[in-house]
Design a protein around this motif. Structure first.
Motif, PDB file in Angstrom:
ATOM      1  N   ALA A  22       0.827  -1.141   0.001  1.00  0.00           N
ATOM      2  CA  ALA A  22      -0.053   0.045   0.028  1.00  0.00           C
ATOM      3  C   ALA A  22       0.812   1.261   0.075  1.00  0.00           C
ATOM      4  CB  ALA A  22      -0.785  -0.108   1.282  1.00  0.00           C
ATOM      5  N   ARG A  23       1.975   1.358   0.769  1.00  0.00           N
ATOM      6  CA  ARG A  23       2.715   2.434   0.895  1.00  0.00           C
ATOM      7  C   ARG A  23       3.611   2.439  -0.674  1.00  0.00           C
ATOM      8  NH1 ARG A  23       3.677   4.353   5.885  1.00  0.00           N
ATOM      9  NH2 ARG A  23       3.151   3.233   7.449  1.00  0.00           N
ATOM     10  N   LYS A  24       3.958   1.592  -1.189  1.00  0.00           N
ATOM     11  CA  LYS A  24       4.469   1.623  -2.491  1.00  0.00           C
ATOM     12  C   LYS A  24       3.775   2.206  -3.492  1.00  0.00           C
ATOM     13  CE  LYS A  24       7.501  -2.280  -2.136  1.00  0.00           C
ATOM     14  NZ  LYS A  24       8.237  -3.671  -2.500  1.00  0.00           N
ATOM     15  N   VAL A  25       2.567   1.984  -3.340  1.00  0.00           N
ATOM     16  CA  VAL A  25       1.387   2.526  -4.248  1.00  0.00           C
ATOM     17  C   VAL A  25       1.275   4.074  -4.084  1.00  0.00           C
ATOM     18  CG1 VAL A  25      -1.090   2.647  -4.776  1.00  0.00           C
ATOM     19  CG2 VAL A  25       0.147   0.224  -4.827  1.00  0.00           C
ATOM     20  N   GLU A  26       1.272   4.379  -2.834  1.00  0.00           N
ATOM     21  CA  GLU A  26       1.316   5.676  -2.441  1.00  0.00           C
ATOM     22  C   GLU A  26       2.266   6.481  -3.020  1.00  0.00           C
ATOM     23  OE1 GLU A  26       0.749   5.484   1.656  1.00  0.00           O
ATOM     24  OE2 GLU A  26      -1.237   4.491   1.468  1.00  0.00           O
ATOM     25  N   GLN A  27       3.654   5.956  -2.822  1.00  0.00           N
ATOM     26  CA  GLN A  27       4.768   6.744  -3.137  1.00  0.00           C
ATOM     27  C   GLN A  27       4.884   6.809  -4.570  1.00  0.00           C
ATOM     28  OE1 GLN A  27       7.863   4.013  -1.326  1.00  0.00           O
ATOM     29  NE2 GLN A  27       7.372   4.678   0.623  1.00  0.00           N
ATOM     30  N   ALA A  28       4.413   5.667  -5.379  1.00  0.00           N
ATOM     31  CA  ALA A  28       4.429   5.705  -6.584  1.00  0.00           C
ATOM     32  C   ALA A  28       3.464   6.918  -7.343  1.00  0.00           C
ATOM     33  CB  ALA A  28       4.049   4.305  -7.394  1.00  0.00           C
ATOM     34  N   ILE A  29       2.197   7.052  -6.649  1.00  0.00           N
ATOM     35  CA  ILE A  29       1.281   8.100  -6.899  1.00  0.00           C
ATOM     36  C   ILE A  29       2.050   9.528  -6.564  1.00  0.00           C
ATOM     37  CG2 ILE A  29      -0.690   9.151  -6.572  1.00  0.00           C
ATOM     38  CD1 ILE A  29      -1.841   6.210  -6.164  1.00  0.00           C
ATOM     39  N   GLN A  30       2.532   9.634  -5.584  1.00  0.00           N
ATOM     40  CA  GLN A  30       3.042  10.893  -5.090  1.00  0.00           C
ATOM     41  C   GLN A  30       4.404  11.196  -5.996  1.00  0.00           C
ATOM     42  OE1 GLN A  30       5.331  10.942  -1.375  1.00  0.00           O
ATOM     43  NE2 GLN A  30       4.363  13.095  -1.001  1.00  0.00           N
ATOM     44  N   ALA A  31       5.049  10.114  -6.591  1.00  0.00           N
ATOM     45  CA  ALA A  31       6.409  10.716  -7.439  1.00  0.00           C
ATOM     46  C   ALA A  31       5.820  11.141  -8.716  1.00  0.00           C
ATOM     47  CB  ALA A  31       7.204   9.604  -7.484  1.00  0.00           C
ATOM     48  N   LEU A  32       4.778  10.350  -9.280  1.00  0.00           N
ATOM     49  CA  LEU A  32       4.250  10.451 -10.657  1.00  0.00           C
ATOM     50  C   LEU A  32       3.464  12.026 -10.625  1.00  0.00           C
ATOM     51  CD1 LEU A  32       2.519   7.471 -11.785  1.00  0.00           C
ATOM     52  CD2 LEU A  32       4.118   8.670 -13.180  1.00  0.00           C
ATOM     53  N   GLU A  33       2.565  12.310  -9.649  1.00  0.00           N
ATOM     54  CA  GLU A  33       1.957  13.334  -9.663  1.00  0.00           C
ATOM     55  C   GLU A  33       2.837  14.908  -9.619  1.00  0.00           C
ATOM     56  OE1 GLU A  33      -1.325  13.143  -6.916  1.00  0.00           O
ATOM     57  OE2 GLU A  33      -2.542  11.960  -8.345  1.00  0.00           O
ATOM     58  N   HIS A  34       4.019  14.675  -8.929  1.00  0.00           N
ATOM     59  CA  HIS A  34       5.026  15.401  -8.629  1.00  0.00           C
ATOM     60  C   HIS A  34       5.716  15.760 -10.052  1.00  0.00           C
ATOM     61  CE1 HIS A  34       7.854  18.173  -7.038  1.00  0.00           C
ATOM     62  NE2 HIS A  34       8.836  17.318  -7.414  1.00  0.00           N
ATOM     63  N   ALA A  81      -8.422   5.813  -4.662  1.00  0.00           N
ATOM     64  CA  ALA A  81      -8.893   7.174  -4.496  1.00  0.00           C
ATOM     65  C   ALA A  81      -8.153   7.340  -2.960  1.00  0.00           C
ATOM     66  CB  ALA A  81     -10.372   7.002  -4.316  1.00  0.00           C
ATOM     67  N   ILE A  82      -8.089   6.391  -2.200  1.00  0.00           N
ATOM     68  CA  ILE A  82      -7.537   6.736  -0.785  1.00  0.00           C
ATOM     69  C   ILE A  82      -6.193   6.690  -1.111  1.00  0.00           C
ATOM     70  CG2 ILE A  82      -7.073   5.425   1.371  1.00  0.00           C
ATOM     71  CD1 ILE A  82     -10.087   6.493   0.799  1.00  0.00           C
ATOM     72  N   SER A  83      -5.504   5.935  -1.731  1.00  0.00           N
ATOM     73  CA  SER A  83      -4.040   6.126  -1.931  1.00  0.00           C
ATOM     74  C   SER A  83      -3.678   7.334  -2.756  1.00  0.00           C
ATOM     75  CB  SER A  83      -3.671   4.892  -3.046  1.00  0.00           C
ATOM     76  OG  SER A  83      -3.813   3.527  -2.436  1.00  0.00           O
ATOM     77  N   ARG A  84      -4.398   8.008  -3.540  1.00  0.00           N
ATOM     78  CA  ARG A  84      -4.068   9.242  -4.058  1.00  0.00           C
ATOM     79  C   ARG A  84      -4.303  10.515  -2.938  1.00  0.00           C
ATOM     80  NH1 ARG A  84      -4.720   9.297  -9.669  1.00  0.00           N
ATOM     81  NH2 ARG A  84      -6.137   8.037 -10.662  1.00  0.00           N
ATOM     82  N   LEU A  85      -5.189  10.175  -1.977  1.00  0.00           N
ATOM     83  CA  LEU A  85      -5.431  11.051  -1.169  1.00  0.00           C
ATOM     84  C   LEU A  85      -4.215  11.017   0.141  1.00  0.00           C
ATOM     85  CD1 LEU A  85      -9.169  10.927   0.015  1.00  0.00           C
ATOM     86  CD2 LEU A  85      -7.617  12.877  -0.854  1.00  0.00           C
ATOM     87  N   ARG A  86      -3.853   9.790   0.370  1.00  0.00           N
ATOM     88  CA  ARG A  86      -2.781   9.617   1.233  1.00  0.00           C
ATOM     89  C   ARG A  86      -1.417  10.187   0.616  1.00  0.00           C
ATOM     90  NH1 ARG A  86      -2.700   6.514   5.774  1.00  0.00           N
ATOM     91  NH2 ARG A  86      -0.590   6.103   5.437  1.00  0.00           N
TER      92      ARG A  86
END
Length: 243
Positions: free
Chosen positions: A94-106, A231-236
């Motif tokens: 779950a944390r890897k998904v959040e990190q991937a989303i954060q890096a991509l959106e940045h 969606a929750i991963s995106r929010l986190r």
């Protein structure tokens, strides 16, 4: 119903609010792995309701339902933690998904699509969607999210150990709200793709179940589960700094 001393009768409170316990258990179950049993959540929730009926004082001004819902939810979360409902591996995923989303959106300056997130994780799209299904329920707020750099294992938890539940002062919820977390959450939701915003609104505001949301979005129930998890991963990911 009141006793001769003018207090609300405990048995009446328990009977009257049993449906609330079941409703809260069903809402929580939708965000948890299939291994979690509804009856276990309800049983834990009833313990929380009993605790609330013992502690509640109606001369404090707070509605019993509001007071009890906090105790019920807390009892259910305690039950989940005690039974290790989410494995270490799933939480790491779950944390890897959040990190991937954060890096991509940045990098992109916009919300990333599923295919883009899958490629960031070096996964096939089908495998990524299956992962979303698996990590459903591993995205509740972690105690570690409140720890500061360099702190020991659970100092935040230790700081709250003597909190007596008063709103304000040392209450962690009050601290979050006073720090502007509510406004940051609203902004983060507004920045989500429209479909994610609609899904969260239907689930948390309208309190529809996954089947009903699927009918509105014209997707399967399992697909709603995947979209909710993403969606929750995106929010986190958006709120990582605030947490």
């Amino acid at each position: 119903m009141y006793t001769a001393q003018g207090t609300i009768e405990k048995s009446h409170l328990l009977k009257q609010h049993q449906p609330m316990v079941r409703r809260m258990a069903l809402q929580m179950l939708a965000k948890l792995p299939a291994s979690v049993e509804l009856d276990d959540l309800i049983q834990a929730g009833m313990i929380g309701l009993l605790d609330a009926s013992t502690r509640y004082q109606d001369n404090r001004g707070a509605q019993f339902e509001t007071f009890a819902s906090q105790r019920i939810r807390g009892a259910m979360l305690d039950e989940l933690r005690a039974n290790d409902w989410g494995s270490r591996g799933l939480r790491q995923s779950a944390r890897k998904v959040e990190q991937a989303i954060q890096a991509l959106e940045h990098r992109l300056g916009r919300s990333a699509g599923e295919g883009e997130i899958a490629r960031e994780l070096k996964m096939e799209l089908d495998d990524y969607q299956s992962l979303l299904q698996d990590i459903q329920g591993c995205q509740l707020l972690y105690v570690e999210d409140f720890a500061q750099d360099g702190e020991s294992e659970n100092p935040w938890l230790e700081r709250q150990a003597h909190n007596d539940g008063r709103l304000g002062g040392d209450d962690p919820l009050a601290q979050l709200l006073e720090a502007g977390f509510r406004h940051e959450l609203v902004d983060a939701i507004a920045a989500l793709p429209e479909r994610d915003q609609l899904l969260l609104n239907l689930y948390y505001e309208e309190e529809l179940n996954l089947r009903e949301i699927g009918a509105i979005l014209e997707v399967t129930q399992s697909r709603v589960c995947q979209l909710h998890s993403q969606a929750i991963s995106r929010l986190r990911a958006k709120l990582k700094d605030s947490l």
